[in-house]
Design a protein around this motif. Sequence first.
Motif, PDB file in Angstrom:
ATOM      1  N   UNK A 227      21.276 -35.661  52.112  1.00 34.31           N
ATOM      2  CA  UNK A 227      20.556 -36.871  51.690  1.00 34.31           C
ATOM      3  C   UNK A 227      19.383 -37.201  52.604  1.00 34.31           C
ATOM      4  N   UNK A 228      19.506 -36.930  53.899  1.00 37.65           N
ATOM      5  CA  UNK A 228      18.452 -37.281  54.852  1.00 37.65           C
ATOM      6  C   UNK A 228      17.404 -36.187  55.016  1.00 37.65           C
ATOM      7  N   UNK A 229      17.490 -35.093  54.272  1.00 38.95           N
ATOM      8  CA  UNK A 229      16.563 -33.980  54.500  1.00 38.95           C
ATOM      9  C   UNK A 229      15.146 -34.331  54.080  1.00 38.95           C
ATOM     10  N   UNK A 230      15.006 -35.172  53.052  1.00 39.60           N
ATOM     11  CA  UNK A 230      13.714 -35.742  52.657  1.00 39.60           C
ATOM     12  C   UNK A 230      13.928 -37.225  52.397  1.00 39.60           C
ATOM     13  N   UNK A 231      12.948 -38.068  52.702  1.00 36.28           N
ATOM     14  CA  UNK A 231      13.093 -39.485  52.359  1.00 36.28           C
ATOM     15  C   UNK A 231      13.384 -39.663  50.875  1.00 36.28           C
ATOM     16  N   UNK A 232      14.221 -40.642  50.544  1.00 37.11           N
ATOM     17  CA  UNK A 232      14.614 -40.831  49.148  1.00 37.11           C
ATOM     18  C   UNK A 232      13.447 -41.232  48.259  1.00 37.11           C
ATOM     19  N   UNK A 233      12.400 -41.786  48.841  1.00 34.74           N
ATOM     20  CA  UNK A 233      11.232 -42.172  48.048  1.00 34.74           C
ATOM     21  C   UNK A 233      10.147 -41.093  48.047  1.00 34.74           C
ATOM     22  N   UNK A 234      10.420 -39.934  48.622  1.00 32.48           N
ATOM     23  CA  UNK A 234       9.428 -38.858  48.673  1.00 32.48           C
ATOM     24  C   UNK A 234       9.108 -38.382  47.254  1.00 32.48           C
ATOM     25  N   UNK A 235       7.853 -38.165  46.924  1.00 34.73           N
ATOM     26  CA  UNK A 235       7.516 -37.768  45.552  1.00 34.73           C
ATOM     27  C   UNK A 235       8.068 -36.420  45.119  1.00 34.73           C
ATOM     28  N   UNK A 236       8.478 -35.576  46.058  1.00 35.13           N
ATOM     29  CA  UNK A 236       8.984 -34.260  45.700  1.00 35.13           C
ATOM     30  C   UNK A 236      10.495 -34.228  45.489  1.00 35.13           C
TER      31      UNK A 236
END
Length: 589
Positions: free
Chosen positions: A245-254
Amino acid sequence: MPQKAADILVETLIDWGIDTVYGLPGDGINGIMEALRTRQERIRFIQVRHEESAAFMACAHAKWTGRIGCCLSTSGPGGIHLLNGLYDAKLDRAPVLAITGLQYHDLLETFTQQDVDLDKLFQDVSVFNTRVMGAAHMAKATALACRSALARQGVAHLSVPVDVQEEAQEDAARSPRNKPHPLPSTPAEGLLLPRPGDVARAAEILNGASRVAILAGRGALGATAELERCADLLAAPVAKALLGKAVLPDTHPLTTGGIGLYGTFGTHHAMAQCDALLIIGSSFPYVEYYPQPGQARGVQIDRDAQRIGLRHPAEVGLVGDARATLEALNAQLRRKTDRAFLEATQAEARRWRDTLSRAVDEPRQPMHPAVPVRALSERLPADAVVVTDSGHNTGLTARYLDLGPGHAFGVSGLLASMACGLPYAVAAALAFPGRAVFGIVGDGGLAMQLGELATAVRYRLPVKLLVIKNNTFGQIKWEQLLFLGNPEYACDLTPIDFARAAEAIGARGFSVRDPAQLGAALDAMLAVEGPVVLEVEVDPNEPLLPAVVSESYRKNLEKALAQGTAGAEALRAALGRSPAREMLATGGG
């Protein structure tokens, strides 16, 4: 002073960088406890209230720090209690050293008190497992246990008879082949890299695909920048397994968010439409949420060759460190100019977030269980550490709590054990002094290990627990309804006033039912320096559904409700509200 076997044990732990031991004292480990007492300035002993929690804490410590987590228990029942937390470490590949006592060496297996053969008991859970036979055996056995835990990313176990702990080094009989020499106190360093030819084949597959999706798990946590670069080059949406879950921000467009029961419209669209799947550091187990057989070519990156191709066919398996492997792969990828698949998936991801927002914005009592989670999300400090327990609260956290670049997240992954939340939070507070630690837990899981709140009080840890109180085993209830179409049975819970219980234990406690009072209560919780519990009463009928409900699940729901599930009318009403209404709608992704 002459060194005893227990002294050698603890000195070796210190040499290997172990600075914290979680456990309970007992007569089967008195010698080890004395060795810890006399070295308490160099290694700390954290007294817990249950050995299961000690193992959970050791597992979480290893996940948080990347170093060996260590737990200690007495013989017999103490060692048995460790097992659940140790299986958490085994399944999530966390390096943990478990040390257990045994009865006197010449009374073992003679029906003496607490006569449990812990060597045999720990065979399945461990990558290294031995009984220490004397002071001359201790140093090498302990060093090998530490090395094995790190090298094989799993549980190592040492069992030490109580009299062996007291054996003096100078009295130990050494066999002719046991020549004392130090073992290096670190494993060999170096990155694990895949073969160049495999990287080239993987790049060929991904460059040739038109609709690439990525599934990232815990193994990708140290490779955020490389993952982001890879996804951008491939125009690939990134679904995140829970431990990632923390590998990319949850609001990241990708990113599309979670997958599986905790998945999203965006993830469903990506998996249903992709023609290639890149899996990075994940063993997400639910194959029904992957692309259909024959639909998507597969490439998988993992440090463990055993995990390649377990869930989805992998034409190419890249065995190596995620960060270094992605660097090598990215160098051979061509940037895709056609972004239509990514843009369509992003539109579904936005539709998902809009759907969730409608549920949170609906003011009513009892409140939707997502309301307190979203309210906490909006107040998270930039360096917050978040843990969750296993249950309905896990899905709420996966969907409604947005992690940012500086946040860390932890939960029991493949084991998905209840009662992990509070021990994980305690370990986080000890591993990251000065950082805010939040636990989102359910009333079912917290009741199992509520005593560890006293551990947080004892060590003055800034653990802040948000208790989602619905007086039911929520996830189990919905699994009964969805999986087989059975009416809910035995999931209701006798209510516990966790706020008052917290005050009785020595922490602060708050309780909220009215959503209008929630903001003030959360602000009061944030202002408390030590451990605090905020109990929020929520609607027990809100469903836990996958983003797109299958036809079989739809039929099972109707069957269960028609057969006499208690409160069927309230459950039907909840299924008619957002977001359940959209999840049940046909063509939901």
